[in-house]
Write an enzyme that holds these catalytic residues in place. Structure first.
Site, PDB file in Angstrom:
ATOM      1  N   PHE A 171       0.808  -1.231   0.000  1.00  0.00           N
ATOM      2  CA  PHE A 171       0.000   0.000   0.000  1.00  0.00           C
ATOM      3  C   PHE A 171       0.832   1.267   0.000  1.00  0.00           C
ATOM      4  O   PHE A 171       0.331   2.336  -0.332  1.00  0.00           O
ATOM      5  CB  PHE A 171      -0.940   0.006   1.223  1.00  0.00           C
ATOM      6  CG  PHE A 171      -0.279   0.446   2.504  1.00  0.00           C
ATOM      7  CD1 PHE A 171      -0.129   1.806   2.789  1.00  0.00           C
ATOM      8  CD2 PHE A 171       0.215  -0.468   3.422  1.00  0.00           C
ATOM      9  CE1 PHE A 171       0.500   2.226   3.964  1.00  0.00           C
ATOM     10  CE2 PHE A 171       0.836  -0.062   4.592  1.00  0.00           C
ATOM     11  CZ  PHE A 171       0.979   1.294   4.859  1.00  0.00           C
ATOM     12  N   LYS A 195      -1.082  -7.249  -9.348  1.00  0.00           N
ATOM     13  CA  LYS A 195      -2.079  -7.254  -8.266  1.00  0.00           C
ATOM     14  C   LYS A 195      -1.683  -6.154  -7.299  1.00  0.00           C
ATOM     15  O   LYS A 195      -0.836  -6.343  -6.428  1.00  0.00           O
ATOM     16  CB  LYS A 195      -2.065  -8.618  -7.566  1.00  0.00           C
ATOM     17  CG  LYS A 195      -3.369  -9.028  -6.906  1.00  0.00           C
ATOM     18  CD  LYS A 195      -3.818  -8.174  -5.748  1.00  0.00           C
ATOM     19  CE  LYS A 195      -3.039  -8.343  -4.471  1.00  0.00           C
ATOM     20  NZ  LYS A 195      -3.421  -7.341  -3.445  1.00  0.00           N
ATOM     21  N   GLU A 198      -4.954  -3.874  -2.249  1.00  0.00           N
ATOM     22  CA  GLU A 198      -6.402  -3.600  -2.259  1.00  0.00           C
ATOM     23  C   GLU A 198      -6.733  -2.299  -1.522  1.00  0.00           C
ATOM     24  O   GLU A 198      -7.828  -1.767  -1.658  1.00  0.00           O
ATOM     25  CB  GLU A 198      -7.174  -4.779  -1.647  1.00  0.00           C
ATOM     26  CG  GLU A 198      -6.922  -5.065  -0.163  1.00  0.00           C
ATOM     27  CD  GLU A 198      -5.659  -5.896   0.092  1.00  0.00           C
ATOM     28  OE1 GLU A 198      -4.736  -5.875  -0.742  1.00  0.00           O
ATOM     29  OE2 GLU A 198      -5.615  -6.555   1.150  1.00  0.00           O
ATOM     30  N   SER A 248       5.179  -7.046   3.408  1.00  0.00           N
ATOM     31  CA  SER A 248       5.728  -7.380   4.724  1.00  0.00           C
ATOM     32  C   SER A 248       6.545  -8.681   4.654  1.00  0.00           C
ATOM     33  O   SER A 248       6.319  -9.519   3.775  1.00  0.00           O
ATOM     34  CB  SER A 248       4.581  -7.554   5.723  1.00  0.00           C
ATOM     35  OG  SER A 248       3.744  -8.601   5.280  1.00  0.00           O
ATOM     36  N   CYS A 303       9.660   1.428   3.669  1.00  0.00           N
ATOM     37  CA  CYS A 303      10.600   0.388   4.104  1.00  0.00           C
ATOM     38  C   CYS A 303      11.995   0.950   4.319  1.00  0.00           C
ATOM     39  O   CYS A 303      12.849   0.274   4.860  1.00  0.00           O
ATOM     40  CB  CYS A 303      10.635  -0.737   3.087  1.00  0.00           C
ATOM     41  SG  CYS A 303      11.301  -0.188   1.519  1.00  0.00           S
ATOM     42  N   GLU A 396       9.188  -4.359  13.360  1.00  0.00           N
ATOM     43  CA  GLU A 396       8.805  -3.289  12.423  1.00  0.00           C
ATOM     44  C   GLU A 396       7.499  -2.646  12.898  1.00  0.00           C
ATOM     45  O   GLU A 396       6.471  -3.316  12.990  1.00  0.00           O
ATOM     46  CB  GLU A 396       8.623  -3.838  11.000  1.00  0.00           C
ATOM     47  CG  GLU A 396       8.328  -2.724  10.006  1.00  0.00           C
ATOM     48  CD  GLU A 396       8.162  -3.215   8.560  1.00  0.00           C
ATOM     49  OE1 GLU A 396       7.540  -4.267   8.356  1.00  0.00           O
ATOM     50  OE2 GLU A 396       8.649  -2.512   7.651  1.00  0.00           O
TER      51      GLU A 396
HETATM   52  P1  NAD Z   1       1.396  -6.680   3.073  1.00  0.00           P
HETATM   53  O1  NAD Z   1       2.411  -7.741   3.170  1.00  0.00           O
HETATM   54  O2  NAD Z   1       0.265  -6.690   4.043  1.00  0.00           O
HETATM   55  O3  NAD Z   1       0.713  -6.677   1.620  1.00  0.00           O
HETATM   56  C1  NAD Z   1       1.492  -6.729   0.442  1.00  0.00           C
HETATM   57  C2  NAD Z   1       0.687  -7.437  -0.638  1.00  0.00           C
HETATM   58  O4  NAD Z   1       0.422  -8.779  -0.209  1.00  0.00           O
HETATM   59  C3  NAD Z   1      -0.663  -6.787  -0.909  1.00  0.00           C
HETATM   60  O5  NAD Z   1      -0.890  -6.777  -2.295  1.00  0.00           O
HETATM   61  C4  NAD Z   1      -1.652  -7.678  -0.163  1.00  0.00           C
HETATM   62  O6  NAD Z   1      -2.912  -7.746  -0.799  1.00  0.00           O
HETATM   63  C5  NAD Z   1      -0.980  -9.041  -0.178  1.00  0.00           C
HETATM   64  N1  NAD Z   1      -1.257  -9.841   1.028  1.00  0.00           N
HETATM   65  C6  NAD Z   1      -1.491  -9.378   2.288  1.00  0.00           C
HETATM   66  N2  NAD Z   1      -1.660 -10.420   3.129  1.00  0.00           N
HETATM   67  C7  NAD Z   1      -1.537 -11.546   2.405  1.00  0.00           C
HETATM   68  C8  NAD Z   1      -1.589 -12.943   2.708  1.00  0.00           C
HETATM   69  N3  NAD Z   1      -1.834 -13.371   3.932  1.00  0.00           N
HETATM   70  N4  NAD Z   1      -1.390 -13.826   1.709  1.00  0.00           N
HETATM   71  C9  NAD Z   1      -1.140 -13.415   0.447  1.00  0.00           C
HETATM   72  N5  NAD Z   1      -1.076 -12.099   0.101  1.00  0.00           N
HETATM   73  C10 NAD Z   1      -1.266 -11.178   1.058  1.00  0.00           C
HETATM   74  O7  NAD Z   1       2.176  -5.273   3.124  1.00  0.00           O
HETATM   75  P2  NAD Z   1       1.565  -3.818   3.199  1.00  0.00           P
HETATM   76  O8  NAD Z   1       0.996  -3.602   4.555  1.00  0.00           O
HETATM   77  O9  NAD Z   1       0.729  -3.540   2.017  1.00  0.00           O
HETATM   78  O10 NAD Z   1       2.903  -2.943   3.026  1.00  0.00           O
HETATM   79  C11 NAD Z   1       3.755  -2.633   4.096  1.00  0.00           C
HETATM   80  C12 NAD Z   1       4.895  -3.606   4.201  1.00  0.00           C
HETATM   81  O11 NAD Z   1       5.610  -3.645   2.978  1.00  0.00           O
HETATM   82  C13 NAD Z   1       5.918  -3.201   5.249  1.00  0.00           C
HETATM   83  O12 NAD Z   1       6.332  -4.342   5.939  1.00  0.00           O
HETATM   84  C14 NAD Z   1       7.047  -2.612   4.443  1.00  0.00           C
HETATM   85  O13 NAD Z   1       8.311  -2.656   5.054  1.00  0.00           O
HETATM   86  C15 NAD Z   1       7.014  -3.473   3.215  1.00  0.00           C
HETATM   87  N6  NAD Z   1       7.645  -2.840   2.084  1.00  0.00           N
HETATM   88  C16 NAD Z   1       8.872  -3.291   1.723  1.00  0.00           C
HETATM   89  C17 NAD Z   1       9.535  -2.710   0.678  1.00  0.00           C
HETATM   90  C18 NAD Z   1      10.906  -3.189   0.285  1.00  0.00           C
HETATM   91  O14 NAD Z   1      11.422  -2.723  -0.708  1.00  0.00           O
HETATM   92  N7  NAD Z   1      11.526  -4.095   1.015  1.00  0.00           N
HETATM   93  C19 NAD Z   1       8.946  -1.656  -0.022  1.00  0.00           C
HETATM   94  C20 NAD Z   1       7.679  -1.228   0.352  1.00  0.00           C
HETATM   95  C21 NAD Z   1       7.030  -1.833   1.427  1.00  0.00           C
END
Ligand code: NAD
Length: 505
Positions: A171, A195, A198, A248, A303, A396
């Protein structure tokens, strides 16, 4: 094939040019150049987090929708693969121009769905444009690679696409993170299923429209919106060759393991806990302002945000200045909001818990609010006297919270940074080149900095962390990205028998 679609041919427009609440059309899937509902008929509310109000909805897709997108991408693949790379690059050149044309719209749209303040939203779109620019440069970087390897025998290498590829994004950077993947994947000749998160589906919607206007043939990029079932549909799909994931660590780990089990090429970036080490000879102004900007820019929801400041010896003058700068920040103007109510709760819980365990909250962002914006807010928060075992120091938080841990020596600071399971970013603040070299060469992180709060490598230097911040090989952007989405084919041959043959002729 690369005919221009006129601008805004009845396509949705995003008129917001201020923080005023603006409702938007519902967000559907984009498959073979058409907007489609999800087969399930399910949908989710999309919030404007600044106002805490529903701004639209997004369809919730499942395997049937993933299938439809994959079939569209599969049909588009032969045509796109056989399009000369220079023509593919032209689409990216036009995308860059169109993104610049619509920069204000893209930035406000992103601000509305994600909650970043306008300036930071614009900055993140500009970083996305830089990734597109990198994509346009690739055509020149991948030329060559032909050598006479033996008498009369030449060998050359060509990079071929993998086929249908997919990306799953978080997000916090709704247009930049998709653009970490799309330029390299598309220039490489792949077709794609994206994808988006959401929680922020609109920026990708706008991006798909701009790519179409730039001349990308229908079916080359498809959007499948939704949550976990859509992700599972992608990761388990036998006709998707490679998946890029950013999110994450918890989900990155699962997605990486599942996709790898299916034999897919996987690169999954995860969460972070970034350490900034400050030694007594650090420049007062530069350090204090950079650390505050790193911790609280994008409300700490990035991140690369500073999460732990490791104070080596007496750096009180820098901490005092940081407190002053943080207290001066205008919430809602210089710092945006938090993505949702659950995140506000989580962030507040970490602050409360650290305080209960004996840490001192020296800048307190709890119970913050902004007049005329009833959304999700936490102000800049600095917690001093945190010990390394406290959850606030090692987990985090993903919010505007900077914890300060005190140590006596640089080696202790480096050991603490090294102990973190994450390895995204680490920086040293010092006036000494020797200290900088000593620290950066010992940090266990993929992206390190000297007097830089957010050590994001600019393109063409590639982006990715180490350890639990990344699952898979190589980096997401730059040349590594191109290598991830393609495979090298070597062609060795000769056209005439050689009189002076050797073993390879
Ligand atoms: P998230 O892991 O909740 O979601 C990321 C994606 O995975 C979304 O598209 C979501 O729909 C999907 N998703 C969520 N739960 C899922 C599950 N149980 N099974 C399958 N798919 C699932 O992350 P977020 O809250 O959208 O973003 C924040 C996180 O992203 C933080 O931890 C941040 O550090 C990380 N991030 C990392 C980088 C990097 O370059 N390392 C960059 C941006 C964000």
């Amino acid at each position: 094939m690369t005919s221009h679609i006129p601008a805004h041919d009845g396509a949705p427009e995003f008129p917001a040019r201020s923080y005023e609440f603006t409702p938007y059309i519902d967000c559907k899937n984009w498959i073979a150049g058409q907007w489609r509902d999800a087969a399930s008929g399910g949908a989710l509310e999309v919030m404007n987090p600044r106002h805490g109000k529903k701004m639209g909805s997004v369809v919730l897709s499942g395997i049937e929708d993933v299938n439809a997108a994959v079939q569209a991408a599969k049909s588009a693949f032969p045509g796109w693969k056989s399009t000369p790379v220079k023509e593919r690059a032209q689409v990216l050149f036009r995308l860059k121009q169109l993104m610049e044309r619509d920069l204000e719209e893209l930035a406000w749209l992103l601000s509305h769905e994600n909650g970043k303040v306008y300036g930071q939203a614009k900055g993140s779109v500009l970083k996305g444009i830089e990734c597109v620019e990198m994509g346009t440069a690739l055509q020149n970087m991948i030329a060559g690679g032909r050598l006479e390897v033996s008498r009369g025998v030449t060998c050359r290498v060509v990079y071929e696409p993998l086929g249908v590829c997919a990306g799953i994004t978080p997000f916090n950077f709704p247009s930049m993170v998709p653009l970490w993947m799309l330029p390299q994947a598309l220039l490489g000749g792949n077709t794609f299923v994206l994808k988006p998160s959401e929680q922020v589906p609109y920026s990708a919607m706008k991006l798909a429209l701009l790519l179409r206007e730039a001349g990308l043939p229908d079916g080359v990029l498809n959007l499948v919106n939704g949550a976990r079932p859509a992700v599972e549909g992608i990761v388990g799909h036998p006709e998707i060759a490679a998946v890029g994931f950013v999110g994450s660590t918890r989900v990155a780990r699962i997605v990486y393991a599942e996709g790898s089990k299916q034999g897919k090429r996987m690169l999954c970036l995860g969460g972070a806990k970034n350490h900034l080490v400050v030694v007594p000879d650090a420049d007062l102004e530069m350090s204090s302002r950079d650390i505050v900007a790193s911790a609280f820019g994008c409300s700490g929801q990035r991140c690369m945000a500073a999460a732990v400041m490791i104070a080596v010896g007496d750096v009180q003058r820098i901490i005092d200045k940081m407190v002053e700068v943080a207290n001066d920040m205008v919430l809602g103007q210089e710092m945006g909001c938090i993505i949702n109510a659950e995140s506000v709760e989580r962030i507040t819980r970490y602050i409360d818990e650290a305080e209960k365990m004996g840490a001192k909250v020296i800048v307190d962002g709890r119970n913050a609010n902004v007049e005329g914006a009833d959304g999700f807010w936490v102000g800049p928060t600095i917690i001093d006297q945190v010990t390394p075992d406290m959850p606030a120091a090692c987990e985090e938080i993903f919010g505007p919270v900077l914890t300060i841990v005190h140590v006596d020596t640089l080696d202790e600071a480096i050991a603490l940074e090294n102990k973190s399971p994450y390895g995204n970013a680490a920086s040293i603040f010092t006036s000494s080149g020797g200290v900088a070299e000593y620290a950066t060469s010992r940090f266990q992180a993929g992206m390190t900095g000297v007097n830089i709060g957010v050590p994001v490598p600019r393109e063409p230097f590639s982006f990715a962390g180490w350890n639990d911040s990344k699952f898979g090989h190589g980096d997401m952007t730059g040349m590594d990205g191109f290598r991830f989405w393609t495979r090298p084919k070597k062609v060795t041959g000769k056209w005439a028998p050689q009189t002076d043959q050797n073993w390879m002729s």
